[in-house]
Scaffold this motif. Sequence first.
Motif, PDB file in Angstrom:
ATOM      1  N   GLU A   9       5.680  53.941 -35.428  1.00 44.12           N
ATOM      2  CA  GLU A   9       5.603  55.094 -34.531  1.00 44.12           C
ATOM      3  C   GLU A   9       5.695  54.653 -33.070  1.00 44.12           C
ATOM      4  OE1 GLU A   9       2.803  59.055 -33.755  1.00 44.12           O
ATOM      5  OE2 GLU A   9       2.020  57.371 -34.927  1.00 44.12           O
ATOM      6  N   ALA A  10       5.058  53.532 -32.739  1.00 42.98           N
ATOM      7  CA  ALA A  10       5.070  53.039 -31.361  1.00 42.98           C
ATOM      8  C   ALA A  10       6.473  52.641 -30.921  1.00 42.98           C
ATOM      9  CB  ALA A  10       4.124  51.850 -31.227  1.00 42.98           C
ATOM     10  N   ARG A  11       7.296  52.162 -31.833  1.00 46.96           N
ATOM     11  CA  ARG A  11       8.677  51.835 -31.481  1.00 46.96           C
ATOM     12  C   ARG A  11       9.515  53.093 -31.311  1.00 46.96           C
ATOM     13  NH1 ARG A  11      13.971  51.183 -32.679  1.00 46.96           N
ATOM     14  NH2 ARG A  11      13.714  52.594 -34.443  1.00 46.96           N
ATOM     15  N   GLU A  12       9.395  54.040 -32.235  1.00 46.32           N
ATOM     16  CA  GLU A  12      10.207  55.252 -32.162  1.00 46.32           C
ATOM     17  C   GLU A  12       9.825  56.128 -30.977  1.00 46.32           C
ATOM     18  OE1 GLU A  12      10.558  57.542 -35.702  1.00 46.32           O
ATOM     19  OE2 GLU A  12      11.352  55.885 -36.907  1.00 46.32           O
ATOM     20  N   LEU A  13       8.524  56.235 -30.710  1.00 46.03           N
ATOM     21  CA  LEU A  13       8.022  57.079 -29.617  1.00 46.03           C
ATOM     22  C   LEU A  13       7.384  56.184 -28.573  1.00 46.03           C
ATOM     23  CD1 LEU A  13       6.390  59.818 -31.880  1.00 46.03           C
ATOM     24  CD2 LEU A  13       8.532  60.045 -30.617  1.00 46.03           C
ATOM     25  N   PHE A  14       8.199  55.358 -27.936  1.00 44.42           N
ATOM     26  CA  PHE A  14       7.661  54.309 -27.082  1.00 44.42           C
ATOM     27  C   PHE A  14       6.863  54.880 -25.917  1.00 44.42           C
ATOM     28  CE2 PHE A  14       7.871  51.079 -23.726  1.00 44.42           C
ATOM     29  CZ  PHE A  14       7.264  50.042 -24.417  1.00 44.42           C
ATOM     30  N   GLY A  15       5.697  54.282 -25.700  1.00 42.05           N
ATOM     31  CA  GLY A  15       4.848  54.684 -24.592  1.00 42.05           C
ATOM     32  C   GLY A  15       3.856  55.783 -24.912  1.00 42.05           C
ATOM     33  N   THR A  16       3.880  56.297 -26.135  1.00 38.27           N
ATOM     34  CA  THR A  16       2.979  57.390 -26.497  1.00 38.27           C
ATOM     35  C   THR A  16       1.904  56.969 -27.487  1.00 38.27           C
ATOM     36  OG1 THR A  16       4.324  58.163 -28.377  1.00 38.27           O
ATOM     37  CG2 THR A  16       4.895  59.015 -26.198  1.00 38.27           C
ATOM     38  N   VAL A  17       2.021  55.774 -28.035  1.00 36.59           N
ATOM     39  CA  VAL A  17       1.100  55.311 -29.075  1.00 36.59           C
ATOM     40  C   VAL A  17       0.423  54.023 -28.613  1.00 36.59           C
ATOM     41  CG1 VAL A  17       0.878  54.536 -31.469  1.00 36.59           C
ATOM     42  CG2 VAL A  17       2.553  56.323 -30.878  1.00 36.59           C
ATOM     43  N   GLU A  18      -0.900  53.974 -28.726  1.00 37.33           N
ATOM     44  CA  GLU A  18      -1.640  52.780 -28.352  1.00 37.33           C
ATOM     45  C   GLU A  18      -1.414  51.687 -29.387  1.00 37.33           C
ATOM     46  OE1 GLU A  18      -6.222  51.357 -27.335  1.00 37.33           O
ATOM     47  OE2 GLU A  18      -5.738  53.478 -27.600  1.00 37.33           O
ATOM     48  N   ILE A  19      -1.056  50.501 -28.902  1.00 37.74           N
ATOM     49  CA  ILE A  19      -0.782  49.374 -29.795  1.00 37.74           C
ATOM     50  C   ILE A  19      -2.071  48.587 -30.012  1.00 37.74           C
ATOM     51  CG2 ILE A  19       0.612  47.300 -30.141  1.00 37.74           C
ATOM     52  CD1 ILE A  19       2.574  48.461 -28.082  1.00 37.74           C
ATOM     53  N   PRO A  20      -2.455  48.348 -31.259  1.00 36.42           N
ATOM     54  CA  PRO A  20      -3.700  47.620 -31.516  1.00 36.42           C
ATOM     55  C   PRO A  20      -3.590  46.149 -31.124  1.00 36.42           C
ATOM     56  CG  PRO A  20      -2.499  47.987 -33.568  1.00 36.42           C
ATOM     57  CD  PRO A  20      -1.775  48.761 -32.501  1.00 36.42           C
ATOM     58  N   GLU A  21      -4.734  45.543 -30.803  1.00 38.09           N
ATOM     59  CA  GLU A  21      -4.767  44.108 -30.528  1.00 38.09           C
ATOM     60  C   GLU A  21      -4.614  43.356 -31.851  1.00 38.09           C
ATOM     61  OE1 GLU A  21      -4.945  42.331 -27.749  1.00 38.09           O
ATOM     62  OE2 GLU A  21      -4.819  44.139 -26.510  1.00 38.09           O
ATOM     63  N   LEU A  22      -3.629  42.474 -31.910  1.00 42.93           N
ATOM     64  CA  LEU A  22      -3.342  41.754 -33.142  1.00 42.93           C
ATOM     65  C   LEU A  22      -3.265  40.257 -32.874  1.00 42.93           C
ATOM     66  CD1 LEU A  22      -0.489  44.092 -34.453  1.00 42.93           C
ATOM     67  CD2 LEU A  22      -2.855  44.034 -35.262  1.00 42.93           C
TER      68      LEU A  22
END
Length: 393
Positions: free
Chosen positions: A233-246
Amino acid sequence: MTAPHNVCQNSVFLNEDVQSELNHVLHEYFEIIRSLFQAQNIPAVVYTGGSLARQEPSVRWTEDGELRLFSDIDFVVHTTLEYQNDPWLKNLESYLKQHHPQFNSTVALVSDLSNASGFFSRDIRLAQNFPVYESFRVEPVNRDAFDKTQMFNVMVHQISNTFLHPQWSGLSKGAYFRPEVRYHYIKLILECLRTQFRSAEDGVIGYYSVYHKRHDPRLAHILDPETIATLTEARELFGTVEIPELDIIRILKSSMLVHLGFEGTEVSTEEMLERLNQRSLESQHILPSYRYALLCLMFSLGEEREGQQAYLQLFSTILRRMDTTHLIAVKDDLHILTDNTWSEHLTLHNDAFRELLKTVILLRRDYVRQWRRQVTGEDKIPDLYNDLLPAKG
């Protein structure tokens, strides 16, 4: 004229309104491209590569709330050999960037697709179902896209794109980097997952395929299904989804096991070092040498002092053994990488690591030049999946 197709056919998280608007905007742009070629009367077939070929674009919204395509539009122009140096074609990319800046358009000229290989040929084969412009017929590309070596090479490409990015490395901006390192970071992890499926029977084409196979046991040692969905989802809707710390180094190591010939999911540092050394001894050419040395460098970041020094020692050893015939950019500075005089512990974000990357990026330039020759068979034809062009969406 080719009937309009749904450029978002394989999107997972783009809703109907977004898909409709994006299709409208892109097909208007494609109509402009067709008009330009018709006016020039140049024999050509124009495809879109990358994520548009796979029909899984990435989008983002401007500060004013305007929807924008975030994926690059990688135009592949197949024309006759006599037009390869045509001034209008050579200037086309600059023209598109100037007159249509809302899109990040790239243009690659090719005269013979029979030399294409790897993911590039797979994507072009998909794009041949809906060319943007077509004034003559081209034989379908039928190269085997599920080449295991190519998968390993793409992994190395994404590692380079992420950790040599100016926002991560502190180095000056290069033309092949996205504006934001977060996008490279997302793509690196999704590529780690996509390349776990090494058989055509798996039916894995794009990142959307990874989402649909997120419960597959072959991914369980790398990431959980929920995080895979979040990254998609973060790739398709870039900038709208918080990316978890991995733990990105753990993810890299886990995903590389199958590419390095390990059958299990738990490997000791000693076993990994031995395998990397064995593989690097098979050839001293710059292509495998860069790949295995880069893995040593990255894997060292997940180790304590003793383990890190062991990986860095192998990193330097591989580069000392490397054939220097094809070195240009790094030729005068290679000793910085082979002398192994780094006393400070390296981490992803400290100055010592960034200082080392200044020389690694020079080595990468020489590596890319040779990879382009191998993949395309023609030194003057850029491969859309190497580091000389903007990273693909």
